[in-house]
Design a protein around this motif. Structure first.
Motif, mmCIF file in Angstrom:
data_model
loop_
_atom_site.group_PDB
_atom_site.id
_atom_site.type_symbol
_atom_site.label_atom_id
_atom_site.label_comp_id
_atom_site.label_asym_id
_atom_site.label_seq_id
_atom_site.Cartn_x
_atom_site.Cartn_y
_atom_site.Cartn_z
ATOM 1 N N GLU A 62 10.228 9.358 -3.954
ATOM 2 C CA GLU A 62 9.444 8.980 -2.673
ATOM 3 C C GLU A 62 10.344 7.960 -1.979
ATOM 4 O O GLU A 62 9.704 7.182 -1.062
ATOM 5 N N ALA A 63 11.687 7.853 -2.150
ATOM 6 C CA ALA A 63 12.452 7.084 -1.002
ATOM 7 C C ALA A 63 12.269 5.610 -1.292
ATOM 8 O O ALA A 63 12.155 5.064 -0.076
ATOM 9 N N LEU A 64 11.961 5.297 -2.347
ATOM 10 C CA LEU A 64 11.355 3.559 -2.574
ATOM 11 C C LEU A 64 12.644 2.933 -3.483
ATOM 12 O O LEU A 64 12.944 3.449 -4.522
ATOM 13 N N GLY A 65 13.407 1.834 -2.680
ATOM 14 C CA GLY A 65 14.320 0.995 -3.418
ATOM 15 C C GLY A 65 13.783 -0.413 -3.720
ATOM 16 O O GLY A 65 12.936 -0.913 -2.778
ATOM 17 N N HIS A 83 0.721 -1.348 0.089
ATOM 18 C CA HIS A 83 -0.013 -0.105 0.068
ATOM 19 C C HIS A 83 0.896 1.318 -0.186
ATOM 20 O O HIS A 83 0.295 2.424 -0.259
ATOM 21 N N GLY A 84 2.275 1.094 0.171
ATOM 22 C CA GLY A 84 2.864 2.129 0.442
ATOM 23 C C GLY A 84 3.782 2.515 -1.124
ATOM 24 O O GLY A 84 4.391 3.383 -1.248
ATOM 25 N N ALA A 85 3.290 2.002 -2.026
ATOM 26 C CA ALA A 85 3.929 2.106 -3.505
ATOM 27 C C ALA A 85 2.699 2.605 -4.303
ATOM 28 O O ALA A 85 1.513 2.642 -3.784
ATOM 29 N N GLY A 86 3.095 3.037 -5.353
ATOM 30 C CA GLY A 86 2.328 3.442 -6.260
ATOM 31 C C GLY A 86 1.731 4.898 -6.279
ATOM 32 O O GLY A 86 0.493 5.196 -6.622
ATOM 33 N N ALA A 87 2.491 5.821 -5.561
ATOM 34 C CA ALA A 87 1.812 7.329 -5.265
ATOM 35 C C ALA A 87 1.977 7.845 -6.662
ATOM 36 O O ALA A 87 2.733 7.943 -7.490
ATOM 37 N N ARG A 88 0.842 8.694 -6.828
ATOM 38 C CA ARG A 88 0.798 9.571 -8.084
ATOM 39 C C ARG A 88 1.937 10.623 -7.878
ATOM 40 O O ARG A 88 2.213 10.985 -6.776
ATOM 41 N N LYS A 89 2.251 11.223 -9.125
ATOM 42 C CA LYS A 89 3.195 12.432 -9.295
ATOM 43 C C LYS A 89 2.801 13.430 -8.676
ATOM 44 O O LYS A 89 3.808 14.262 -8.410
ATOM 45 N N LYS A 90 1.611 13.759 -8.788
ATOM 46 C CA LYS A 90 1.015 15.200 -8.678
ATOM 47 C C LYS A 90 0.399 15.097 -7.060
ATOM 48 O O LYS A 90 -0.149 14.140 -6.551
ATOM 49 N N GLY A 91 0.254 16.235 -6.305
ATOM 50 C CA GLY A 91 -0.274 16.488 -5.062
ATOM 51 C C GLY A 91 0.231 16.105 -4.129
ATOM 52 O O GLY A 91 -0.240 16.166 -2.981
ATOM 53 N N THR A 134 7.071 -0.695 9.527
ATOM 54 C CA THR A 134 6.947 -0.994 7.994
ATOM 55 C C THR A 134 6.338 0.232 7.385
ATOM 56 O O THR A 134 5.378 0.881 7.972
ATOM 57 N N ARG A 135 6.720 0.457 6.288
ATOM 58 C CA ARG A 135 6.256 1.788 5.759
ATOM 59 C C ARG A 135 4.894 1.601 5.041
ATOM 60 O O ARG A 135 4.819 0.781 4.134
ATOM 61 N N TYR A 136 3.689 2.108 5.298
ATOM 62 C CA TYR A 136 2.528 1.994 4.760
ATOM 63 C C TYR A 136 2.200 3.351 3.949
ATOM 64 O O TYR A 136 1.182 3.382 3.000
ATOM 65 N N THR A 137 3.046 4.338 4.320
ATOM 66 C CA THR A 137 2.824 5.875 3.705
ATOM 67 C C THR A 137 3.328 5.824 2.280
ATOM 68 O O THR A 137 4.398 5.588 1.905
ATOM 69 N N LYS A 138 2.372 6.356 1.494
ATOM 70 C CA LYS A 138 3.032 6.212 -0.167
ATOM 71 C C LYS A 138 3.925 7.667 -0.229
ATOM 72 O O LYS A 138 5.034 7.548 -1.049
ATOM 73 N N ARG A 139 3.702 8.704 0.449
ATOM 74 C CA ARG A 139 4.518 9.945 0.340
ATOM 75 C C ARG A 139 5.660 9.807 1.383
ATOM 76 O O ARG A 139 5.407 9.704 2.712
#
Length: 296
Positions: free
Chosen positions: A131-134, A109-117, A267-272
């Motif tokens: 978004e600091a995702l590796g 649920h922490g992946a797939g953040a939209r690029k806007k907003g 565990t990171r659940y936050t997208k941003r």
């Protein structure tokens, strides 16, 4: 009605209430700040979805929106700065810093953040697309880089993708330190000493800290030692290393353990990335507020 488990105590609330924004304009009164912060703390402690926040804390959307707004305007950072200033004014901050990093798994649920907003905190250098995702064989990860004082309380934090190296973040962590004085005087920015493991022991790092007048305690890597010895007298003397001093570095490991007691951080659940870093800041505030207060 008593204070619930994990909620703000009366003493903690008295310290941060004057720092919170006051509603202005046509919007009228905001929902009680203490109730909303307790909702955010409940979600941090449990790691549950926002929609599961108990009704006693009010609408979950209100808590989420307050997190977003105060991330964007820097309120969380202001509160953290305040509690650190108070502690430094009574001589409680211990200016021997320990630095390390830890990886956290990113939930699907922490992946797939939209690029806007994306809301960006005041002064943040994090771009909307970063978004600091590796990604590795273990899946998505983020890495928390942390500097703590001699008691193991957070002084600065950086969030990167999980595969990022440790050593490049040491100086940026120190550059974030900016502890204001309660009275006149310049903010304090430099620790007396830094403790770090072999991942940070490059000669370039040692030179940079020496130029800043900061003592550095870190074991030398075997390949660095071999390279120095090959150069003979041109390689210089081996760096000083005090095992007893280095043993104090475990305070940063203990701080990671305390932060990860908040399940939404373990565990990171936050997208941003901006919101996850804000959650780290809120947890850091709680760790500072839990420290017993002494008289000046």
């Amino acid at each position: 009605m008593g204070v619930g488990r994990g909620e703000l105590t009366d003493a903690a609330w008295a310290r941060i209430e004057p720092l919170l924004p006051v509603a202005t304009g046509r919007g009228g009164r905001w929902r009680d700040h203490r109730q909303v912060i307790n909702a955010i703390l409940w979600r941090l402690r449990t790691g549950a979805p926002w929609r599961d926040v108990p009704a006693k804390y009010g609408p979950w959307k209100t808590a989420h929106e307050r997190l977003r707004l105060w991330t964007a305007d820097g309120t969380w950072e202001t509160i953290l700065d305040h509690v650190r200033v108070k502690d430094d004014s009574i001589g409680k901050i211990e200016w021997t810093f320990s630095i390390d990093s830890t990886n956290v798994r990113v939930h699907q649920h922490g992946a797939g953040a939209r690029k806007k907003g994306a809301a960006r905190p005041t002064g943040s250098k994090t771009s909307r697309t970063d978004e600091a995702l590796g990604r590795s064989r273990g899946g998505l990860t983020s890495k928390i880089h942390l500097a703590v004082d001699g008691r193991g309380l957070p002084m600065s934090v950086i969030l990167t993708p999980g595969q990022a190296g440790d050593n490049p973040q040491l100086l940026p962590l120190l550059d974030q330190v900016h502890v204001k004085r309660e009275g006149p005087g310049r903010p304090r920015k430099r620790p007396d000493r830094v403790l770090a493991d072999k991942a940070y022991s490059s000669p370039a790092t040692r030179r940079a800290l020496r130029a800043r007048g900061i003592a550095f305690t870190s074991p030398e890597k075997k390949d660095h030692a071999a390279n120095r010895q090959r150069k003979g007298s041109a390689g210089g003397r081996p760096p000083a290393f005090a095992p007893q001093t280095y043993a104090s570095r475990n305070v940063v490991e203990r701080c990671f353990n305390r932060l990860k007691q908040f399940r939404a951080l373990a565990t990171r659940y936050t997208k941003r990335a901006a919101y996850y870093r804000a959650e780290l800041t809120i947890a850091a505030i709680i760790l500072w507020l839990r420290e017993p207060q002494a008289s000046p």
